[in-house]
Design a protein around this motif. Structure first.
Motif, PDB file in Angstrom:
ATOM      1  N   ALA A   1     118.808 -51.320 -22.436  1.00  0.00           N
ATOM      2  CA  ALA A   1     118.298 -50.042 -21.932  1.00  0.00           C
ATOM      3  C   ALA A   1     118.673 -49.848 -20.461  1.00  0.00           C
ATOM      4  O   ALA A   1     118.702 -48.740 -19.967  1.00  0.00           O
ATOM      5  CB  ALA A   1     116.786 -49.990 -22.090  1.00  0.00           C
ATOM      6  N   ASN A   2     118.959 -50.953 -19.770  1.00  0.00           N
ATOM      7  CA  ASN A   2     119.277 -50.886 -18.340  1.00  0.00           C
ATOM      8  C   ASN A   2     120.798 -50.922 -18.112  1.00  0.00           C
ATOM      9  O   ASN A   2     121.551 -51.360 -18.979  1.00  0.00           O
ATOM     10  CB  ASN A   2     118.624 -52.060 -17.611  1.00  0.00           C
ATOM     11  CG  ASN A   2     117.119 -51.906 -17.578  1.00  0.00           C
ATOM     12  OD1 ASN A   2     116.614 -50.799 -17.454  1.00  0.00           O
ATOM     13  ND2 ASN A   2     116.414 -53.008 -17.724  1.00  0.00           N
ATOM     14  N   PRO A   3     121.248 -50.450 -16.950  1.00  0.00           N
ATOM     15  CA  PRO A   3     122.691 -50.403 -16.711  1.00  0.00           C
ATOM     16  C   PRO A   3     123.287 -51.755 -16.309  1.00  0.00           C
ATOM     17  O   PRO A   3     124.493 -51.861 -16.140  1.00  0.00           O
ATOM     18  CB  PRO A   3     122.804 -49.416 -15.540  1.00  0.00           C
ATOM     19  CG  PRO A   3     121.529 -49.555 -14.802  1.00  0.00           C
ATOM     20  CD  PRO A   3     120.488 -49.884 -15.832  1.00  0.00           C
ATOM     21  N   TYR A   4     122.461 -52.803 -16.168  1.00  0.00           N
ATOM     22  CA  TYR A   4     122.941 -54.010 -15.505  1.00  0.00           C
ATOM     23  C   TYR A   4     124.044 -54.735 -16.262  1.00  0.00           C
ATOM     24  O   TYR A   4     124.999 -55.219 -15.670  1.00  0.00           O
ATOM     25  CB  TYR A   4     121.772 -54.962 -15.226  1.00  0.00           C
ATOM     26  CG  TYR A   4     120.663 -54.277 -14.473  1.00  0.00           C
ATOM     27  CD1 TYR A   4     120.929 -53.630 -13.277  1.00  0.00           C
ATOM     28  CD2 TYR A   4     119.373 -54.234 -14.982  1.00  0.00           C
ATOM     29  CE1 TYR A   4     119.931 -52.964 -12.586  1.00  0.00           C
ATOM     30  CE2 TYR A   4     118.364 -53.580 -14.301  1.00  0.00           C
ATOM     31  CZ  TYR A   4     118.649 -52.940 -13.107  1.00  0.00           C
ATOM     32  OH  TYR A   4     117.668 -52.285 -12.436  1.00  0.00           O
TER      33      TYR A   4
ATOM     34  N   VAL B   1     129.795 -56.110 -16.910  1.00  0.00           N
ATOM     35  CA  VAL B   1     131.057 -56.000 -17.645  1.00  0.00           C
ATOM     36  C   VAL B   1     132.103 -55.303 -16.778  1.00  0.00           C
ATOM     37  O   VAL B   1     133.256 -55.733 -16.693  1.00  0.00           O
ATOM     38  CB  VAL B   1     130.855 -55.246 -18.978  1.00  0.00           C
ATOM     39  CG1 VAL B   1     132.188 -54.914 -19.624  1.00  0.00           C
ATOM     40  CG2 VAL B   1     130.007 -56.075 -19.925  1.00  0.00           C
ATOM     41  N   ARG B   2     131.693 -54.223 -16.097  1.00  0.00           N
ATOM     42  CA  ARG B   2     132.629 -53.516 -15.225  1.00  0.00           C
ATOM     43  C   ARG B   2     133.181 -54.460 -14.157  1.00  0.00           C
ATOM     44  O   ARG B   2     134.390 -54.486 -13.900  1.00  0.00           O
ATOM     45  CB  ARG B   2     131.924 -52.343 -14.545  1.00  0.00           C
ATOM     46  CG  ARG B   2     132.822 -51.635 -13.542  1.00  0.00           C
ATOM     47  CD  ARG B   2     132.037 -50.729 -12.631  1.00  0.00           C
ATOM     48  NE  ARG B   2     131.388 -49.672 -13.402  1.00  0.00           N
ATOM     49  CZ  ARG B   2     130.205 -49.157 -13.122  1.00  0.00           C
ATOM     50  NH1 ARG B   2     129.537 -49.608 -12.084  1.00  0.00           N
ATOM     51  NH2 ARG B   2     129.691 -48.203 -13.866  1.00  0.00           N
ATOM     52  N   THR B   3     132.288 -55.270 -13.579  1.00  0.00           N
ATOM     53  CA  THR B   3     132.715 -56.208 -12.545  1.00  0.00           C
ATOM     54  C   THR B   3     133.762 -57.177 -13.092  1.00  0.00           C
ATOM     55  O   THR B   3     134.792 -57.428 -12.462  1.00  0.00           O
ATOM     56  CB  THR B   3     131.490 -56.989 -12.023  1.00  0.00           C
ATOM     57  OG1 THR B   3     130.486 -56.056 -11.662  1.00  0.00           O
ATOM     58  CG2 THR B   3     131.858 -57.837 -10.826  1.00  0.00           C
ATOM     59  N   LEU B   4     133.492 -57.705 -14.300  1.00  0.00           N
ATOM     60  CA  LEU B   4     134.425 -58.657 -14.900  1.00  0.00           C
ATOM     61  C   LEU B   4     135.761 -57.990 -15.212  1.00  0.00           C
ATOM     62  O   LEU B   4     136.823 -58.580 -14.989  1.00  0.00           O
ATOM     63  CB  LEU B   4     133.830 -59.248 -16.181  1.00  0.00           C
ATOM     64  CG  LEU B   4     132.655 -60.195 -15.976  1.00  0.00           C
ATOM     65  CD1 LEU B   4     132.090 -60.642 -17.312  1.00  0.00           C
ATOM     66  CD2 LEU B   4     133.096 -61.406 -15.175  1.00  0.00           C
TER      67      LEU B   4
END
Lengths: 281, 305
Positions: free
Chosen positions: B86-89, B94-97
């Motif tokens: 439910a959270n964007p974390y 994943v974006r960071t990786l």
């Protein structure tokens, strides 16, 4: 084995990559002489005005002073702790010797936010208020290993029997250090010290977690870039920082070519290597 | 032994005392080792390992949402929050990786030809010059290099000027993930060039001659001899580009856009108000780097250097 065509295309690729590395630095250095307040390109008029403004800017002076102070103390701490650890690891065999290298390299191998966040929670937990010293502690964690690596490498290349010979000839500990060890180690210490200072002078991520409201030079730059303030002053500071790092490195490269000092990247590779080798042992 | 020592104990008392200390330590090497090791190892254990321990422990605590005070009650709530879909974390992680991986691949592609030229084709003087040209950007300020790109990519910056000069339209890369990718690639590139160079330089010429003698053409020699021997260098370089990108928050802050937040940004935004959550989020880069280093060791990145 490489044909003429391949040779030429590799040379062209290399030139392009070098241009990619250098054009941004040249462009930003030119902006220091920009006559306009607006950061447009091409630069329409040229001036030295901003150098005077920057020189008399109290924030720049304060930040520079703090950075130099932190860099100097950090370098001193790194030299003492790094040399001690290096002497022990290079000259004695003991249980957990590899663990020492691993411990020292950890702050450099882990991303800066981890080191910064860890120190920050430590200071919060222990009730330590931020000060020059909290910045120094943050910087020292990753600077010690730089001195350590330089000194360990040098000690491994020099023979331990030099010290024995000195003692057999009647020298005491101080004389052995001054006349036997110092000549062997001096360039490694100078190199390690320069590198430690440079790392500290440029560090920003760990510093943001340990400085509170204090401004080192990189933090001053960061705060102003973020808000788009005082950009002409920042341009001059950027120019200064580029020149200040480029001149000594270029000089040192000539002077100490054989000692492998300037190979900062290579040194860090070695560190990471050592860091990762440990779990296997 | 005692008689020998006596023979040297001439001269002023200070020197005699020094000789006695030296002799005392010489006979007890363990004491010397302990004396040398205690300050650095002690300092690191207390401050650094202590800090990591506090970091881990505080990730299991919680923050009072009204006072922002840390409450020492044990809970896994921070981790649940991070791993909850439910959270964007998780999305941020994943974006960071993905960005770290993209930067690493791009750097490898850019660095390889340059490293190859430096190590195998350039003459001694050209090689020394190229070496300095790669090292100096590595040494010059990281922030200044990001700032340089911010200026280059600006709407009225040098890149649009050059594009317009060539009759091309403006780029609209500033403050996007693309800008972040370019800038990361730029700032970490020297870290990739140097280990690849080191690996390529170490390949003996005789290997290449042997390959030719066995009838391999240039491409085959490259694929079957040079590339496998250079791979550990590439992996070693990738450790830097990957780890440095993973833990960065400055580049997204300065050249990224609204959807460029990385793990580092969330940690930085929370460290003043919600230490436990920020602490828990740093665990992801730590675990990823641990796994990465293990894989890198398998690939021989460490023996090669």
């Amino acid at each position: 084995m490489t044909g003429r065509g391949a040779r030429i295309s590799l040379a062209v690729c290399s030139a392009l990559v070098i241009a990619f590395l250098w054009i941004p630095l040249v462009v930003i250095a030119l902006y220091a002489f920009n006559g306009s307040n607006i950061q447009g390109w091409p630069i329409a008029s040229w001036t030295l005005h901003w150098f005077g403004v920057t020189w008399h800017n109290p924030d720049v002076r304060g930040a520079l002073e703090l950075s130099v102070k932190v860099g100097a103390i950090t370098t001193a701490v790194a030299l003492v702790l790094g040399t001690m650890a290096a002497a022990a690891v290079a000259r004695f065999r003991f249980f957990g010797r590899e663990a020492v290298s691993f411990l020292l390299v950890l702050p450099l191998a882990l991303p800066g936010i981890i080191t910064g966040m860890a120190l920050n929670s430590f200071f919060v937990y222990a009730g330590i208020a931020v000060s020059t010293w909290t910045i120094v502690i943050g910087h020292a964690t990753f600077c010690v290993v730089v001195v350590y690596n330089n000194v360990v490498a040098r000690l491994r290349r020099s023979s331990a029997s030099l010290v024995e010979a000195s003692q057999d000839l009647g020298a005491d500990g101080w004389q052995t250090f001054r006349f036997v060890l110092w000549p062997v180690l001096s360039t490694a210490l100078v190199a390690g010290g320069l590198l430690a200072f440079a790392l500290s002078f440029d560090e920003v991520i760990v510093t943001t977690f340990t400085a509170g409201l204090q401004q080192t030079l990189p933090i001053f730059i960061l705060d102003n870039i973020r808000q788009g303030q005082q950009l002409p002053v920042i341009n001059v500071v950027a120019f200064f920082v580029i020149v200040v790092t480029v001149i000594p490195v270029a000089l040192a490269q000539r002077v100490m070519r054989d000692t492998g000092i300037i190979r900062r990247g290579a040194a860090q590779v070695t560190e990471a290597v050592e860091a990762a080798e440990i779990p296997a042992v | 032994m005692a008689a020998d020592a006596g023979a040297f104990e001439a001269g002023p008392p200070v020197r005699r005392a020094r000789l006695r200390v030296s002799g005392f330590l010489w006979r007890r090497p363990w004491l010397k080792a302990v004396t040398l090791l205690t300050p650095p190892v002690g300092a690191f254990l207390v401050v650094y390992v202590g800090s990591l321990a506090v970091l881990f422990v505080s990730s299991l605590w919680t923050t009072n949402s009204f006072t922002s005070e840390i409450e020492h009650t044990w809970t896994l709530a921070n981790y649940r929050e991070i791993f909850s879909t439910a959270n964007p974390y998780l999305h941020v992680a994943v974006r960071t990786l993905v960005i770290a991986a993209a930067v690493t691949v791009t750097d490898a592609i850019l660095a390889f030809p340059l490293a190859f030229f430096m190590a195998r084709l350039a003459g001694t003087r050209t090689r020394a010059l190229l070496f300095v040209l790669v090292l100096l950007p590595l040494w010059s300020s990281y922030l200044v290099r990001i700032y340089a790109w911010q200026t280059l990519l600006a709407h009225d910056g040098a890149i649009n000027w050059a594009l317009n000069g060539l009759g091309l339209p403006d780029q609209n890369v500033a403050y996007t993930n693309t800008a972040m990718w370019i800038v990361f690639t730029y700032v970490w590139l020297p870290f990739m060039v140097l280990p690849i160079y080191a690996a390529l330089e170490r390949i003996p010429d005789s290997y290449l001659e042997a390959s030719e003698d066995l009838g391999a053409r240039s491409f085959r020699t490259f694929r079957s001899v040079i590339l496998p021997l250079a791979l550990p260098g590439v992996v070693a370089g990738s450790i830097f580009t990957f780890a440095l990108t993973l833990g960065d928050y400055i580049t997204p802050l300065l050249v990224g856009g609204p959807s460029s937040q990385m793990i580092g940004n969330y940690v930085y935004d929370n460290f003043a108000t919600n230490v436990p959550f920020a602490a828990a989020f740093t665990l992801i880069p730590m675990l990823v780097m641990g796994a990465y280093l293990l894989i890198a060791r398998r690939l021989g990145a460490f023996e090669a250097l």
